[in-house]
Design a protein around this motif. Sequence first.
Motif, mmCIF file in Angstrom:
data_model
loop_
_atom_site.group_PDB
_atom_site.id
_atom_site.type_symbol
_atom_site.label_atom_id
_atom_site.label_comp_id
_atom_site.label_asym_id
_atom_site.label_seq_id
_atom_site.Cartn_x
_atom_site.Cartn_y
_atom_site.Cartn_z
ATOM 1 N N ALA A 2 77.678 -83.039 67.948
ATOM 2 C CA ALA A 2 76.343 -83.526 67.304
ATOM 3 C C ALA A 2 76.589 -83.762 65.800
ATOM 4 O O ALA A 2 77.485 -83.284 65.101
ATOM 5 C CB ALA A 2 75.429 -82.235 67.490
ATOM 6 N N CYS A 3 75.893 -84.592 65.290
ATOM 7 C CA CYS A 3 75.945 -84.689 63.738
ATOM 8 C C CYS A 3 74.565 -85.622 63.227
ATOM 9 O O CYS A 3 73.653 -85.890 64.228
ATOM 10 C CB CYS A 3 77.286 -85.741 63.452
ATOM 11 S SG CYS A 3 77.047 -87.478 63.831
ATOM 12 N N GLN A 4 74.442 -85.745 61.810
ATOM 13 C CA GLN A 4 73.424 -86.395 61.411
ATOM 14 C C GLN A 4 73.951 -87.003 60.346
ATOM 15 O O GLN A 4 75.117 -86.735 59.673
ATOM 16 C CB GLN A 4 72.415 -85.309 60.860
ATOM 17 C CG GLN A 4 72.717 -84.229 59.956
ATOM 18 C CD GLN A 4 71.765 -83.024 59.755
ATOM 19 O OE1 GLN A 4 70.758 -83.555 59.362
ATOM 20 N NE2 GLN A 4 72.274 -81.833 59.568
ATOM 21 N N SER A 5 73.225 -88.350 59.675
ATOM 22 C CA SER A 5 73.689 -88.887 58.964
ATOM 23 C C SER A 5 73.456 -88.315 57.383
ATOM 24 O O SER A 5 72.725 -87.738 57.098
ATOM 25 C CB SER A 5 72.766 -90.370 58.757
ATOM 26 O OG SER A 5 72.983 -91.139 59.968
ATOM 27 N N VAL A 6 74.632 -88.224 56.482
ATOM 28 C CA VAL A 6 74.383 -87.576 55.348
ATOM 29 C C VAL A 6 74.919 -88.570 54.214
ATOM 30 O O VAL A 6 75.862 -89.710 54.464
ATOM 31 C CB VAL A 6 75.340 -86.580 55.328
ATOM 32 C CG1 VAL A 6 74.793 -85.436 56.135
ATOM 33 C CG2 VAL A 6 77.141 -86.879 55.512
ATOM 34 N N SER A 7 74.780 -88.412 52.917
ATOM 35 C CA SER A 7 75.206 -89.285 51.753
ATOM 36 C C SER A 7 75.168 -88.284 50.766
ATOM 37 O O SER A 7 74.197 -87.499 50.191
ATOM 38 C CB SER A 7 74.284 -90.658 51.659
ATOM 39 O OG SER A 7 74.896 -91.224 50.756
ATOM 40 N N MET A 8 76.267 -88.618 49.736
ATOM 41 C CA MET A 8 76.444 -87.893 48.691
ATOM 42 C C MET A 8 77.062 -88.508 47.546
ATOM 43 O O MET A 8 78.159 -89.240 47.832
ATOM 44 C CB MET A 8 77.040 -86.392 48.789
ATOM 45 C CG MET A 8 77.102 -85.460 47.694
ATOM 46 S SD MET A 8 77.418 -83.720 47.944
ATOM 47 C CE MET A 8 79.080 -83.884 48.753
ATOM 48 N N ASN A 9 76.532 -88.594 46.336
ATOM 49 C CA ASN A 9 77.583 -89.071 45.137
ATOM 50 C C ASN A 9 77.393 -88.410 44.221
ATOM 51 O O ASN A 9 76.330 -87.814 43.381
ATOM 52 C CB ASN A 9 76.595 -90.401 44.729
ATOM 53 C CG ASN A 9 77.358 -91.141 43.595
ATOM 54 O OD1 ASN A 9 78.141 -90.864 42.961
ATOM 55 N ND2 ASN A 9 76.421 -92.507 43.247
ATOM 56 N N ILE A 10 78.659 -88.045 43.697
ATOM 57 C CA ILE A 10 78.888 -86.910 42.550
ATOM 58 C C ILE A 10 79.794 -87.520 41.279
ATOM 59 O O ILE A 10 80.524 -86.950 40.911
ATOM 60 C CB ILE A 10 79.518 -85.797 43.119
ATOM 61 C CG1 ILE A 10 81.276 -86.076 43.801
ATOM 62 C CG2 ILE A 10 78.899 -84.877 43.794
ATOM 63 C CD1 ILE A 10 81.856 -84.883 44.026
ATOM 64 N N GLY A 11 79.585 -88.923 41.421
ATOM 65 C CA GLY A 11 80.176 -89.611 40.308
ATOM 66 C C GLY A 11 81.384 -90.369 40.715
ATOM 67 O O GLY A 11 81.316 -91.550 41.018
ATOM 68 N N ILE A 12 82.524 -89.439 40.644
ATOM 69 C CA ILE A 12 83.919 -90.226 40.879
ATOM 70 C C ILE A 12 83.889 -90.169 42.427
ATOM 71 O O ILE A 12 84.981 -90.813 42.823
ATOM 72 C CB ILE A 12 85.119 -89.172 40.361
ATOM 73 C CG1 ILE A 12 85.140 -87.974 41.041
ATOM 74 C CG2 ILE A 12 84.916 -89.263 38.854
ATOM 75 C CD1 ILE A 12 86.599 -87.148 40.649
ATOM 76 N N LEU A 13 83.147 -89.686 43.330
ATOM 77 C CA LEU A 13 83.247 -89.558 44.597
ATOM 78 C C LEU A 13 82.094 -89.837 45.124
ATOM 79 O O LEU A 13 80.815 -89.329 44.831
ATOM 80 C CB LEU A 13 83.976 -88.360 45.124
ATOM 81 C CG LEU A 13 83.984 -88.509 46.710
ATOM 82 C CD1 LEU A 13 85.568 -87.690 46.988
ATOM 83 C CD2 LEU A 13 83.222 -87.705 47.380
ATOM 84 N N LYS A 14 81.756 -90.873 46.448
ATOM 85 C CA LYS A 14 80.629 -91.072 47.006
ATOM 86 C C LYS A 14 81.115 -91.071 48.440
ATOM 87 O O LYS A 14 81.989 -91.783 48.827
ATOM 88 C CB LYS A 14 80.222 -92.432 46.639
ATOM 89 C CG LYS A 14 78.714 -92.732 47.696
ATOM 90 C CD LYS A 14 78.020 -93.807 47.173
ATOM 91 C CE LYS A 14 76.828 -94.520 48.243
ATOM 92 N NZ LYS A 14 76.114 -93.543 48.421
ATOM 93 N N THR A 15 80.407 -90.392 49.392
ATOM 94 C CA THR A 15 80.785 -90.271 50.848
ATOM 95 C C THR A 15 79.547 -90.351 51.675
ATOM 96 O O THR A 15 78.501 -89.987 51.215
ATOM 97 C CB THR A 15 81.570 -88.911 51.115
ATOM 98 O OG1 THR A 15 81.904 -88.703 52.382
ATOM 99 C CG2 THR A 15 80.498 -87.681 50.727
ATOM 100 N N THR A 16 79.756 -90.960 52.777
ATOM 101 C CA THR A 16 78.442 -91.286 53.526
ATOM 102 C C THR A 16 79.018 -90.737 55.026
ATOM 103 O O THR A 16 80.303 -91.074 55.375
ATOM 104 C CB THR A 16 78.000 -92.431 53.578
ATOM 105 O OG1 THR A 16 79.112 -93.594 53.786
ATOM 106 C CG2 THR A 16 77.346 -93.121 52.112
ATOM 107 N N ALA A 17 78.332 -90.453 55.781
ATOM 108 C CA ALA A 17 78.475 -90.286 57.286
ATOM 109 C C ALA A 17 77.259 -90.789 58.129
ATOM 110 O O ALA A 17 76.089 -90.319 57.828
ATOM 111 C CB ALA A 17 78.957 -88.671 57.568
ATOM 112 N N SER A 18 77.732 -91.651 58.955
ATOM 113 C CA SER A 18 76.538 -92.108 59.813
ATOM 114 C C SER A 18 76.798 -91.741 61.344
ATOM 115 O O SER A 18 77.808 -91.740 61.779
ATOM 116 C CB SER A 18 76.183 -93.621 59.790
ATOM 117 O OG SER A 18 77.388 -94.567 59.831
ATOM 118 N N CYS A 19 75.690 -91.546 62.070
ATOM 119 C CA CYS A 19 75.854 -91.409 63.605
ATOM 120 C C CYS A 19 75.186 -91.998 64.248
ATOM 121 O O CYS A 19 73.925 -92.218 63.985
ATOM 122 C CB CYS A 19 75.371 -89.704 63.569
ATOM 123 S SG CYS A 19 76.365 -88.478 62.607
#
Length: 202
Positions: free
Chosen positions: A71-88
Motif C-alpha cells: 500500500a502507498c500514497q503519493s508524497v512529495s518533499m523539497n528541502i532545498g538540496i534534495l527533492k523527492t517524490t513518490a507516486s503510486c
Amino acid sequence: MDLQISVFLLFSLFTAGHSFSCYECNGVMDSCAGQTVKTCPSGSSHCVTSTAVVQVGDIRSKATIKDCAPACQSVSMNIGILKTTASCCNTDLCNLQDADPSSNVPNGNKCFSCNGQSCSNIVTCSGIEDHCVKATGAFGGQSTVVKGCASKSICDATTSVHNVHNVQDVSCCKGNLCNGAQSVSQSFLFLCCSLLSYFLLH
C-alpha cells in the motif's frame, strides 16, 4: 443455474492464473532504461515510483526506484538540496512512466529550508507540496534541523514518525514561510536520509 456455475468456474480459471505485476528498477544514475517486469508477492496491490534529485552547487544527481508495494500514497518533499517524490498506482504495470511532470510545476507556496548552517533559505513548492515542514533529530548528541516543502500525505504521517530513525519531532504548517527561519549549526544529511527512508519504506 448451470449457466451461472459455468460462468463462475470459467472466471475462476482465468483469474487464478493472473498475478499482479509492476515495473522494477534501481536507476541510481538518472535512468530506468533497463527496467524489468516483476511479479509482485502476495499482498502487494500497488506499484510505486520514487525519484530523488540532489543538487549541490552545479552537481546534480538523480535516482529512481520502481517496485511493488502493499500500500502507498503519493508524497512529495523539497528541502532545498534534495527533492523527492513518490507516486503510486494500483493496476498491472501502471508504473511505466517516471515521476509525474506536474510534480515540478510551482504551486505558489514557499517555505524556509536549511543548508546546514542557516535555515533562512527559501524554496519554491511545487505539485502537491501544499505544506511547510520542520523536522528535528539528534545524531551523536548534536541537534539537527530539516525544513522545506511537503505534501499533505507526509504531514498526515507525522504522528507515526516521532522517535523513529532518530527523528524526534516533525511539524507541518500551511501558509507561505510558516516554518520559521532560525539558524542551525550541524549538517542535516543524516536526518534527511532517515526521514525519507521512513516515508518511502513505510
